[in-house]
Structure formats: structure tokens, C-alpha cells
Motif scaffolding. Structure first.
Motif, PDB file in Angstrom:
ATOM      1  N   LYS A 270       0.829  -1.212   0.000  1.00  0.00           N
ATOM      2  CA  LYS A 270       0.000   0.000   0.000  1.00  0.00           C
ATOM      3  C   LYS A 270       0.862   1.261   0.000  1.00  0.00           C
ATOM      4  CE  LYS A 270      -4.030   2.153   2.114  1.00  0.00           C
ATOM      5  NZ  LYS A 270      -5.106   2.036   3.133  1.00  0.00           N
ATOM      6  N   LYS A 271       1.985   1.201   0.695  1.00  0.00           N
ATOM      7  CA  LYS A 271       2.877   2.361   0.741  1.00  0.00           C
ATOM      8  C   LYS A 271       3.398   2.709  -0.644  1.00  0.00           C
ATOM      9  CE  LYS A 271       7.187   3.954   2.882  1.00  0.00           C
ATOM     10  NZ  LYS A 271       8.303   3.587   3.797  1.00  0.00           N
ATOM     11  N   LEU A 272       3.703   1.702  -1.446  1.00  0.00           N
ATOM     12  CA  LEU A 272       4.273   1.928  -2.771  1.00  0.00           C
ATOM     13  C   LEU A 272       3.219   2.097  -3.864  1.00  0.00           C
ATOM     14  CD1 LEU A 272       7.256  -0.589  -2.664  1.00  0.00           C
ATOM     15  CD2 LEU A 272       7.394   1.891  -2.574  1.00  0.00           C
ATOM     16  N   MET A 273       2.103   1.396  -3.745  1.00  0.00           N
ATOM     17  CA  MET A 273       1.100   1.385  -4.807  1.00  0.00           C
ATOM     18  C   MET A 273      -0.151   2.201  -4.474  1.00  0.00           C
ATOM     19  SD  MET A 273       2.721  -0.395  -6.984  1.00  0.00           S
ATOM     20  CE  MET A 273       1.443  -0.524  -8.232  1.00  0.00           C
ATOM     21  N   ASN A 274      -0.221   2.736  -3.257  1.00  0.00           N
ATOM     22  CA  ASN A 274      -1.360   3.540  -2.805  1.00  0.00           C
ATOM     23  C   ASN A 274      -2.675   2.755  -2.760  1.00  0.00           C
ATOM     24  OD1 ASN A 274       0.133   5.987  -2.468  1.00  0.00           O
ATOM     25  ND2 ASN A 274       0.115   6.226  -4.685  1.00  0.00           N
ATOM     26  N   LYS A 275      -2.556   1.446  -2.660  1.00  0.00           N
ATOM     27  CA  LYS A 275      -3.728   0.581  -2.503  1.00  0.00           C
ATOM     28  C   LYS A 275      -3.251  -0.768  -1.991  1.00  0.00           C
ATOM     29  CE  LYS A 275      -4.378   1.462  -6.723  1.00  0.00           C
ATOM     30  NZ  LYS A 275      -4.954   1.711  -8.038  1.00  0.00           N
ATOM     31  N   THR A 276      -4.146  -1.502  -1.376  1.00  0.00           N
ATOM     32  CA  THR A 276      -3.766  -2.812  -0.860  1.00  0.00           C
ATOM     33  C   THR A 276      -3.659  -3.813  -2.018  1.00  0.00           C
ATOM     34  OG1 THR A 276      -6.035  -3.581  -0.558  1.00  0.00           O
ATOM     35  CG2 THR A 276      -5.043  -2.314   1.262  1.00  0.00           C
ATOM     36  N   PRO A 277      -3.002  -4.943  -1.788  1.00  0.00           N
ATOM     37  CA  PRO A 277      -2.936  -5.958  -2.846  1.00  0.00           C
ATOM     38  C   PRO A 277      -4.317  -6.411  -3.303  1.00  0.00           C
ATOM     39  CG  PRO A 277      -1.359  -6.463  -1.124  1.00  0.00           C
ATOM     40  CD  PRO A 277      -2.188  -5.320  -0.616  1.00  0.00           C
ATOM     41  N   LEU A 278      -5.243  -6.538  -2.370  1.00  0.00           N
ATOM     42  CA  LEU A 278      -6.596  -6.968  -2.728  1.00  0.00           C
ATOM     43  C   LEU A 278      -7.300  -5.916  -3.575  1.00  0.00           C
ATOM     44  CD1 LEU A 278      -8.692  -9.186  -2.468  1.00  0.00           C
ATOM     45  CD2 LEU A 278      -9.499  -8.104  -0.350  1.00  0.00           C
ATOM     46  N   GLU A 279      -7.145  -4.640  -3.212  1.00  0.00           N
ATOM     47  CA  GLU A 279      -7.734  -3.562  -4.008  1.00  0.00           C
ATOM     48  C   GLU A 279      -7.127  -3.535  -5.410  1.00  0.00           C
ATOM     49  OE1 GLU A 279      -8.692  -0.379  -0.386  1.00  0.00           O
ATOM     50  OE2 GLU A 279      -6.768  -0.332  -1.434  1.00  0.00           O
ATOM     51  N   PHE A 280      -5.818  -3.741  -5.477  1.00  0.00           N
ATOM     52  CA  PHE A 280      -5.121  -3.791  -6.765  1.00  0.00           C
ATOM     53  C   PHE A 280      -5.663  -4.928  -7.622  1.00  0.00           C
ATOM     54  CE2 PHE A 280      -1.581  -5.199  -9.461  1.00  0.00           C
ATOM     55  CZ  PHE A 280      -1.162  -4.001 -10.045  1.00  0.00           C
ATOM     56  N   LYS A 281      -5.873  -6.081  -7.004  1.00  0.00           N
ATOM     57  CA  LYS A 281      -6.373  -7.257  -7.722  1.00  0.00           C
ATOM     58  C   LYS A 281      -7.785  -7.019  -8.231  1.00  0.00           C
ATOM     59  CE  LYS A 281      -6.838 -12.271  -7.211  1.00  0.00           C
ATOM     60  NZ  LYS A 281      -6.604 -13.432  -6.301  1.00  0.00           N
ATOM     61  N   LYS A 282      -8.655  -6.476  -7.393  1.00  0.00           N
ATOM     62  CA  LYS A 282     -10.035  -6.216  -7.793  1.00  0.00           C
ATOM     63  C   LYS A 282     -10.100  -5.178  -8.909  1.00  0.00           C
ATOM     64  CE  LYS A 282     -12.272  -7.394  -3.393  1.00  0.00           C
ATOM     65  NZ  LYS A 282     -13.006  -6.867  -2.216  1.00  0.00           N
ATOM     66  N   GLU A 283      -9.277  -4.148  -8.796  1.00  0.00           N
ATOM     67  CA  GLU A 283      -9.278  -3.084  -9.794  1.00  0.00           C
ATOM     68  C   GLU A 283      -8.898  -3.619 -11.170  1.00  0.00           C
ATOM     69  OE1 GLU A 283      -6.069   0.287 -10.573  1.00  0.00           O
ATOM     70  OE2 GLU A 283      -7.349   0.795  -8.870  1.00  0.00           O
ATOM     71  N   HIS A 284      -7.869  -4.442 -11.231  1.00  0.00           N
ATOM     72  CA  HIS A 284      -7.412  -4.946 -12.526  1.00  0.00           C
ATOM     73  C   HIS A 284      -8.300  -6.075 -13.045  1.00  0.00           C
ATOM     74  CE1 HIS A 284      -3.757  -2.592 -13.168  1.00  0.00           C
ATOM     75  NE2 HIS A 284      -3.713  -2.526 -11.854  1.00  0.00           N
TER      76      HIS A 284
END
Length: 289
Positions: A270-284
């Protein structure tokens, strides 16, 4: 390690070199030419100056003179029998390819400024990227004066566009001496090969033939980042690839990326991508659907 000042092959009849490549020069390197690179097909991790980030198809970057960089495809590209293909157009040219004072005239000051700022590395996005993509195709088949005017059109579009990101806002490529490129390449190569397990400070320092304390000072002076922050970026870039390309749980991604617990993984991601891994996964997942 071999020296990594890359000598770009040039033809005597042209001041612009255009290469279609299906594999990268897979070493940390630099060259005096400015590099405009368009990735038509391919994915992996790019290292530009002190930045580590994922790249995907349709990536467009402008890399300035003597800026150390490396593009590395994902491991699947190197598996025997892999059908994954890399398709890249790379355009090389010197800042003064039209003469020492050509860009000093008022009408071209914006391009002159762009070429200076390219020493930070620039990523071009949005509609500008799509327009440049077509001009890159045109440039690949152009000769004579058309080749020069097309390149100038590309640079002008990028110069006046707001759809660009500066990759290294405080990085100075001139601080990387030729003799240091070897040492940095050894360090980056070692990190790339071993990031999925614990790398101690003493271990990585020995790769650079330095004490742990001296290595910390050295690495930060050359990259403007601590070793551990750089290592985290490599791990998170790998995690992004797994989330995008593999059917793996977040827990599996965590451990495959070299993190030893899920809490730390979520925090640093989250610090590097401004979102959690789960949020990143759902978004993509939504974007793919």
C-alpha cells in the motif's frame, strides 16, 4: 561482469538509429544517446535510475543521455518453449544530432528543455502515447528529411503534452561513473536473482566488495534510496506481476514475492502502490472484464 557502457550501432548515413528488438540487453547499462522506447508487446520490470516499476505492453518512455537503465522481461519469457514474444521499437539519437546550436532557437526551446529533463526519465501516457505510437510506426519506415521531421514531431508532442510522468525527480545520471556501472550491475543482478529469500546487508555488501556500513552509504549515494527500500520495490513489482498474470491468492503472492508475513506485505504494498494488494487485484480484474 563486462563493461556496461552500451555502444549503440549507428549507420553512417543516418544520425538516428532505429532498432526493432525481440529481446532486451539484459544488463544495467547507459549510453550517451537519448533513447525513446515503445513496447508494443511485452511485460516485466524496468529499472530507470533509482526507480523500479512494472512495464506492460504499450509502454512509452524517453530515457536521457547517460541515464542507467535496464528492462527485464518476466521469467516466463525465458522458459524453453515459451510462446511469449517481445516486440519493441527503440530510437536512439544524440541531443545535438542536428548540430550544437540547432535547439537553441526560440521555436525549439521546448524540445531542448524536454531533452534535458529526459535525464530524469519520462513516461508518456494517455492520448499523447497513442499519437506518438503512430508516429513511431511512421518513423520506422521513413528516410531522409522525413525521418528528421517525424522525430521532431514526436518530441514536440511530448514536450507540449501534460500526459507525462517524471520517473526520477531528484536523480542525477551524471553521478554514475563508468567504473561504478559494473558494481551497480552486480548488485542489481544479485537482488533480481535472490529477492525471494532474505538478503542480509552483509551478504549484499560483499557483492560490492564493501563493508556493510560503507555499502549503505555507497548505495544511497548512487540511487538516492536505501538498499532495503530498493529491495521492497523489486518485491512489490514482482507481486504486481503475480496478481496480474497468475491465479494466486494474496497469501501466495506474499510469500512468493519474498515477504515473510501478510501484514508487512499489505503495509509495504500500500505504501508503494497507494492501494492494498486486494484492491489492486479487484481493480485490474474489473479492467480485464
Amino acid at each position: 561482469m563486462k563493461p556496461h557502457l552500451l555502444k549503440v550501432p549507428a549507420k553512417p548515413e543516418s544520425s538516428i538509429t532505429i532498432s526493432k528488438v525481440d529481446k532486451f540487453y539484459n544488463q544495467w547499462h547507459f549510453h550517451p544517446e537519448i533513447e525513446l522506447i515503445y513496447i508494443h508487446k511485452g511485460r516485466g520490470t524496468r529499472f530507470i535510475g533509482n526507480d523500479v516499476h512494472r512495464f506492460e505492453r504499450d509502454e512509452l518512455c524517453l530515457v536521457g543521455s547517460n541515464m542507467p537503465h535496464m528492462w527485464r522481461c518476466d521469467p516466463e519469457y525465458f522458459v524453453e518453449g515459451s510462446k511469449l514474444k517481445l516486440d519493441v521499437t527503440v530510437i536512439y539519437f544524440h541531443h545535438d544530432f542536428l548540430g550544437d546550436k540547432f535547439f537553441n532557437i526560440p521555436e525549439l526551446k521546448s524540445i531542448d528543455s524536454l531533452l534535458e529533463k529526459a535525464k530524469q526519465g519520462i513516461r508518456i501516457t494517455g492520448s499523447t502515447k497513442l499519437q506518438v505510437k503512430e508516429l513511431v510506426r511512421k518513423l520506422s519506415g521513413a528516410t531522409g528529411l522525413e525521418r528528421i521531421t517525424t522525430l521532431l514531431s514526436i518530441l514536440e508532442k511530448i514536450a507540449f503534452s501534460k500526459e507525462k510522468e517524471y520517473i526520477n525527480t531528484i536523480y542525477n545520471p551524471d553521478k554514475i561513473e563508468k567504473s561504478e556501472a559494473d558494481r551497480l550491475n552486480s548488485v542489481f543482478q544479485y537482488i533480481s536473482d535472490n529477492f525471494q529469500r532474505k538478503i542480509t546487508l552483509e551478504e549484499i555488501a560483499s557483492v560490492a566488495n564493501l563493508s556493510a556500513k560503507a555499502f549503505c552509504r555507497y548505495f544511497k549515494s548512487k540511487t538516492r534510496k536505501t538498499f532495503y527500500n530498493f529491495l521492497l520495490e523489486v518485491k512489490v513489482a514482482h507481486a504486481c506481476n503475480l496478481i496480474l498474470e497468475k491465479d494466486m491468492s494474496i497469501n501466495e503472492v506474499c510469500y512468493d514475492s519474498g515477504f515473510n508475513n501478510l501484514s508487512n506485505f499489505n503495509r509495504y504494498f500500500k505504501k508503494l502502490m497507494n492501494k492494498t494488494p486486494l484492491e489492486f487485484k479487484k481493480e485490474h480484474r474489473v479492467l480485464r472484464e
